[in-house]
Scaffold this motif. Structure first.
Motif, PDB file in Angstrom:
ATOM      1  N   LEU A 133       3.496  43.091  35.874  1.00  0.00           N
ATOM      2  CA  LEU A 133       2.503  43.593  34.930  1.00  0.00           C
ATOM      3  C   LEU A 133       2.721  43.065  33.510  1.00  0.00           C
ATOM      4  CD1 LEU A 133       2.315  47.333  36.026  1.00  0.00           C
ATOM      5  CD2 LEU A 133       0.564  45.584  36.391  1.00  0.00           C
ATOM      6  N   ALA A 134       3.913  42.555  33.243  1.00  0.00           N
ATOM      7  CA  ALA A 134       4.266  42.132  31.884  1.00  0.00           C
ATOM      8  C   ALA A 134       3.369  41.006  31.366  1.00  0.00           C
ATOM      9  CB  ALA A 134       5.731  41.698  31.823  1.00  0.00           C
ATOM     10  N   LEU A 135       2.785  40.237  32.277  1.00  0.00           N
ATOM     11  CA  LEU A 135       1.931  39.121  31.868  1.00  0.00           C
ATOM     12  C   LEU A 135       0.455  39.520  31.848  1.00  0.00           C
ATOM     13  CD1 LEU A 135       3.634  36.142  33.746  1.00  0.00           C
ATOM     14  CD2 LEU A 135       4.053  37.018  31.442  1.00  0.00           C
ATOM     15  N   SER A 136       0.178  40.816  31.982  1.00  0.00           N
ATOM     16  CA  SER A 136      -1.200  41.334  31.949  1.00  0.00           C
ATOM     17  C   SER A 136      -2.112  40.619  32.938  1.00  0.00           C
ATOM     18  CB  SER A 136      -1.779  41.222  30.536  1.00  0.00           C
ATOM     19  OG  SER A 136      -1.014  41.960  29.613  1.00  0.00           O
TER      20      SER A 136
ATOM     21  N   GLU B   2      10.384  43.197  24.133  1.00  0.00           N
ATOM     22  CA  GLU B   2      11.144  44.404  24.464  1.00  0.00           C
ATOM     23  C   GLU B   2      10.301  45.660  24.261  1.00  0.00           C
ATOM     24  OE1 GLU B   2      14.793  44.250  22.286  1.00  0.00           O
ATOM     25  OE2 GLU B   2      15.731  42.860  23.720  1.00  0.00           O
ATOM     26  N   GLU B   3       9.437  45.651  23.263  1.00  0.00           N
ATOM     27  CA  GLU B   3       8.544  46.799  23.057  1.00  0.00           C
ATOM     28  C   GLU B   3       7.603  46.965  24.244  1.00  0.00           C
ATOM     29  OE1 GLU B   3       5.190  48.445  19.880  1.00  0.00           O
ATOM     30  OE2 GLU B   3       6.302  46.610  19.463  1.00  0.00           O
ATOM     31  N   THR B   4       7.028  45.847  24.717  1.00  0.00           N
ATOM     32  CA  THR B   4       6.163  45.885  25.894  1.00  0.00           C
ATOM     33  C   THR B   4       6.940  46.341  27.112  1.00  0.00           C
ATOM     34  OG1 THR B   4       4.758  44.106  25.033  1.00  0.00           O
ATOM     35  CG2 THR B   4       4.693  44.505  27.409  1.00  0.00           C
ATOM     36  N   THR B   5       8.167  45.859  27.242  1.00  0.00           N
ATOM     37  CA  THR B   5       9.004  46.222  28.389  1.00  0.00           C
ATOM     38  C   THR B   5       9.299  47.710  28.415  1.00  0.00           C
ATOM     39  OG1 THR B   5      10.004  44.023  28.492  1.00  0.00           O
ATOM     40  CG2 THR B   5      11.226  45.833  29.510  1.00  0.00           C
ATOM     41  N   ARG B   6       9.600  48.278  27.276  1.00  0.00           N
ATOM     42  CA  ARG B   6       9.870  49.719  27.233  1.00  0.00           C
ATOM     43  C   ARG B   6       8.641  50.515  27.664  1.00  0.00           C
ATOM     44  NH1 ARG B   6      13.428  48.194  22.909  1.00  0.00           N
ATOM     45  NH2 ARG B   6      11.692  48.053  21.435  1.00  0.00           N
ATOM     46  N   SER B   7       7.469  50.046  27.265  1.00  0.00           N
ATOM     47  CA  SER B   7       6.231  50.708  27.675  1.00  0.00           C
ATOM     48  C   SER B   7       6.026  50.605  29.180  1.00  0.00           C
ATOM     49  CB  SER B   7       5.045  50.081  26.935  1.00  0.00           C
ATOM     50  OG  SER B   7       3.833  50.644  27.367  1.00  0.00           O
ATOM     51  N   LEU B   8       6.327  49.443  29.755  1.00  0.00           N
ATOM     52  CA  LEU B   8       6.172  49.254  31.189  1.00  0.00           C
ATOM     53  C   LEU B   8       7.188  50.067  31.984  1.00  0.00           C
ATOM     54  CD1 LEU B   8       5.484  45.414  31.231  1.00  0.00           C
ATOM     55  CD2 LEU B   8       3.881  47.217  31.917  1.00  0.00           C
TER      56      LEU B   8
ATOM     57  N   GLU C 217       8.361  52.895  31.073  1.00  0.00           N
ATOM     58  CA  GLU C 217       7.807  54.250  31.047  1.00  0.00           C
ATOM     59  C   GLU C 217       6.731  54.396  32.110  1.00  0.00           C
ATOM     60  OE1 GLU C 217       8.361  57.023  29.392  1.00  0.00           O
ATOM     61  OE2 GLU C 217       9.702  56.450  27.752  1.00  0.00           O
ATOM     62  N   ARG C 218       5.906  53.389  32.235  1.00  0.00           N
ATOM     63  CA  ARG C 218       4.784  53.453  33.175  1.00  0.00           C
ATOM     64  C   ARG C 218       5.248  53.566  34.619  1.00  0.00           C
ATOM     65  NH1 ARG C 218      -0.466  49.382  33.362  1.00  0.00           N
ATOM     66  NH2 ARG C 218      -1.702  50.704  34.754  1.00  0.00           N
ATOM     67  N   VAL C 219       6.352  52.895  34.961  1.00  0.00           N
ATOM     68  CA  VAL C 219       6.849  52.964  36.343  1.00  0.00           C
ATOM     69  C   VAL C 219       7.916  54.044  36.511  1.00  0.00           C
ATOM     70  CG1 VAL C 219       6.298  50.540  36.779  1.00  0.00           C
ATOM     71  CG2 VAL C 219       8.603  51.148  35.999  1.00  0.00           C
ATOM     72  N   GLY C 220       8.115  54.857  35.468  1.00  0.00           N
ATOM     73  CA  GLY C 220       9.008  56.006  35.572  1.00  0.00           C
ATOM     74  C   GLY C 220      10.485  55.701  35.505  1.00  0.00           C
ATOM     75  N   LEU C 221      10.870  54.595  34.833  1.00  0.00           N
ATOM     76  CA  LEU C 221      12.279  54.198  34.787  1.00  0.00           C
ATOM     77  C   LEU C 221      12.746  53.830  33.380  1.00  0.00           C
ATOM     78  CD1 LEU C 221      12.394  51.960  37.992  1.00  0.00           C
ATOM     79  CD2 LEU C 221      13.358  54.260  37.747  1.00  0.00           C
ATOM     80  N   PRO C 222      12.383  54.582  32.363  1.00  0.00           N
ATOM     81  CA  PRO C 222      12.786  54.196  31.009  1.00  0.00           C
ATOM     82  C   PRO C 222      14.297  54.214  30.811  1.00  0.00           C
ATOM     83  CG  PRO C 222      11.924  56.426  31.015  1.00  0.00           C
ATOM     84  CD  PRO C 222      11.620  55.847  32.370  1.00  0.00           C
ATOM     85  N   GLU C 223      14.988  55.058  31.582  1.00  0.00           N
ATOM     86  CA  GLU C 223      16.433  55.191  31.415  1.00  0.00           C
ATOM     87  C   GLU C 223      17.216  54.068  32.104  1.00  0.00           C
ATOM     88  OE1 GLU C 223      15.507  56.913  35.396  1.00  0.00           O
ATOM     89  OE2 GLU C 223      14.555  56.847  33.416  1.00  0.00           O
ATOM     90  N   LYS C 224      16.532  53.195  32.830  1.00  0.00           N
ATOM     91  CA  LYS C 224      17.212  52.133  33.584  1.00  0.00           C
ATOM     92  C   LYS C 224      17.147  50.772  32.887  1.00  0.00           C
ATOM     93  CE  LYS C 224      18.153  54.914  37.010  1.00  0.00           C
ATOM     94  NZ  LYS C 224      19.560  55.325  37.290  1.00  0.00           N
ATOM     95  N   ALA C 225      16.754  50.741  31.636  1.00  0.00           N
ATOM     96  CA  ALA C 225      16.542  49.475  30.937  1.00  0.00           C
ATOM     97  C   ALA C 225      17.774  48.568  30.954  1.00  0.00           C
ATOM     98  CB  ALA C 225      16.109  49.738  29.501  1.00  0.00           C
ATOM     99  N   LYS C 226      18.964  49.150  30.822  1.00  0.00           N
ATOM    100  CA  LYS C 226      20.180  48.343  30.705  1.00  0.00           C
ATOM    101  C   LYS C 226      20.932  48.198  32.027  1.00  0.00           C
ATOM    102  CE  LYS C 226      20.860  49.423  25.806  1.00  0.00           C
ATOM    103  NZ  LYS C 226      21.786  49.936  24.771  1.00  0.00           N
ATOM    104  N   GLU C 227      20.339  48.681  33.100  1.00  0.00           N
ATOM    105  CA  GLU C 227      20.994  48.595  34.403  1.00  0.00           C
ATOM    106  C   GLU C 227      20.717  47.249  35.072  1.00  0.00           C
ATOM    107  OE1 GLU C 227      23.084  50.607  35.567  1.00  0.00           O
ATOM    108  OE2 GLU C 227      22.724  52.547  34.602  1.00  0.00           O
TER     109      GLU C 227
ATOM    110  N   MET D 288      15.683  45.368  31.692  1.00  0.00           N
ATOM    111  CA  MET D 288      15.011  44.953  30.462  1.00  0.00           C
ATOM    112  C   MET D 288      14.851  43.436  30.413  1.00  0.00           C
ATOM    113  SD  MET D 288      13.748  45.568  27.346  1.00  0.00           S
ATOM    114  CE  MET D 288      14.238  47.219  26.818  1.00  0.00           C
ATOM    115  N   GLU D 289      15.903  42.713  30.717  1.00  0.00           N
ATOM    116  CA  GLU D 289      15.875  41.245  30.649  1.00  0.00           C
ATOM    117  C   GLU D 289      14.977  40.644  31.719  1.00  0.00           C
ATOM    118  OE1 GLU D 289      20.395  40.658  28.811  1.00  0.00           O
ATOM    119  OE2 GLU D 289      20.073  40.761  30.977  1.00  0.00           O
ATOM    120  N   ASN D 290      14.953  41.251  32.924  1.00  0.00           N
ATOM    121  CA  ASN D 290      14.082  40.765  33.990  1.00  0.00           C
ATOM    122  C   ASN D 290      12.616  40.831  33.591  1.00  0.00           C
ATOM    123  OD1 ASN D 290      14.942  39.960  36.915  1.00  0.00           O
ATOM    124  ND2 ASN D 290      16.499  41.448  36.267  1.00  0.00           N
ATOM    125  N   ILE D 291      12.258  41.850  32.809  1.00  0.00           N
ATOM    126  CA  ILE D 291      10.858  42.040  32.431  1.00  0.00           C
ATOM    127  C   ILE D 291      10.500  41.267  31.162  1.00  0.00           C
ATOM    128  CG2 ILE D 291       9.096  43.766  31.853  1.00  0.00           C
ATOM    129  CD1 ILE D 291      10.813  45.799  33.435  1.00  0.00           C
TER     130      ILE D 291
END
Length: 221
Positions: free
Chosen positions: A172-175, A135-141, A143-153, A116-119
């Protein structure tokens, strides 16, 4: 040699593509790149292939000035820089990098930060947006790469394929309008590399302009 997958019909509003004219890179008297030309339309996916030491990665590093090209003109996503052996002014360089996302061979995640912090970090530092929005954008991203459960890892607790997908989400976070991939699967086991390839295929299907350096023929195809 270049493989092009062609231009996709895209729901994403992109502009500019990639246009390189007479690019050269020298280290003293040693010429690494000479008179390199490339023209890509927006939404196009191109793979650059060739043997190790051919200058593929150096070319990609020149495009967003991780290496300073000696000569030539670079235009990415509408941002143009005329190379002259030195870095352009801060505004021009910032704009060039703003429209260019990059994914490295070795992930280059910050080991002391969570996924989460890296993104979120580049969003807050470069775009100047608040923590909640980032953080809202990060959660969406994620999801897009298939790793929503890894946010705090932390990266050390992720596989190589997962780290690379986090690196893609960070880019992708910077569009960006163009994504540069430097041998994104070469350090991964073949099965794990397929995870990364699936994400890249999704980006291509969405119309992202992508330039991919690789020496893996099957991956390029």
């Amino acid at each position: 040699m270049v493989f092009s997958l062609g231009t996709r019909t895209s729901p994403i509003a992109l502009s500019g593509g990639v246009h390189v004219s007479k690019l050269g890179k020298s280290y003293g008297t040693h010429k690494v790149l000479t008179d390199v030309n490339l023209s890509m339309d927006e939404g196009e996916v191109v793979s650059i292939i060739g043997p190790s030491g051919a200058g593929k990665s150096t070319f990609l590093r020149c495009l967003n000035y991780l290496e300073v090209p000696t000569e030539g003109t670079i235009t990415i996503g509408g941002a143009q820089v005329v190379a002259g052996g030195k870095r352009p002014d801060k505004v021009s360089l910032g704009h060039l990098r703003r429209v260019t996302g990059r994914v490295f061979q070795s992930f280059n995640l910050f080991p002391h930060l969570t996924a989460m912090e890296n993104i979120t970090l580049p969003q807050r530092k470069v775009l100047g947006i608040g923590k909640a929005e980032a953080e809202e954008t990060t959660r969406s991203l994620l999801e897009r790469v298939g790793l929503p459960e890894k946010a705090k890892e932390y990266p050390a607790r992720l596989s190589g394929g997962q780290q690379q997908r986090i690196a893609i989400a960070r880019a992708l976070a910077l569009s960006p309008r163009v994504m540069l991939f430097d041998e994104p699967t070469s350090s991964l086991d073949p099965e794990i590399g397929l995870e990364v390839l699936a994400v890249m295929r999704d980006l291509a299907d969405d119309g992202m302009t992508m330039l991919v350096v690789t020496h893996e023929m099957r991956f390029a195809r």
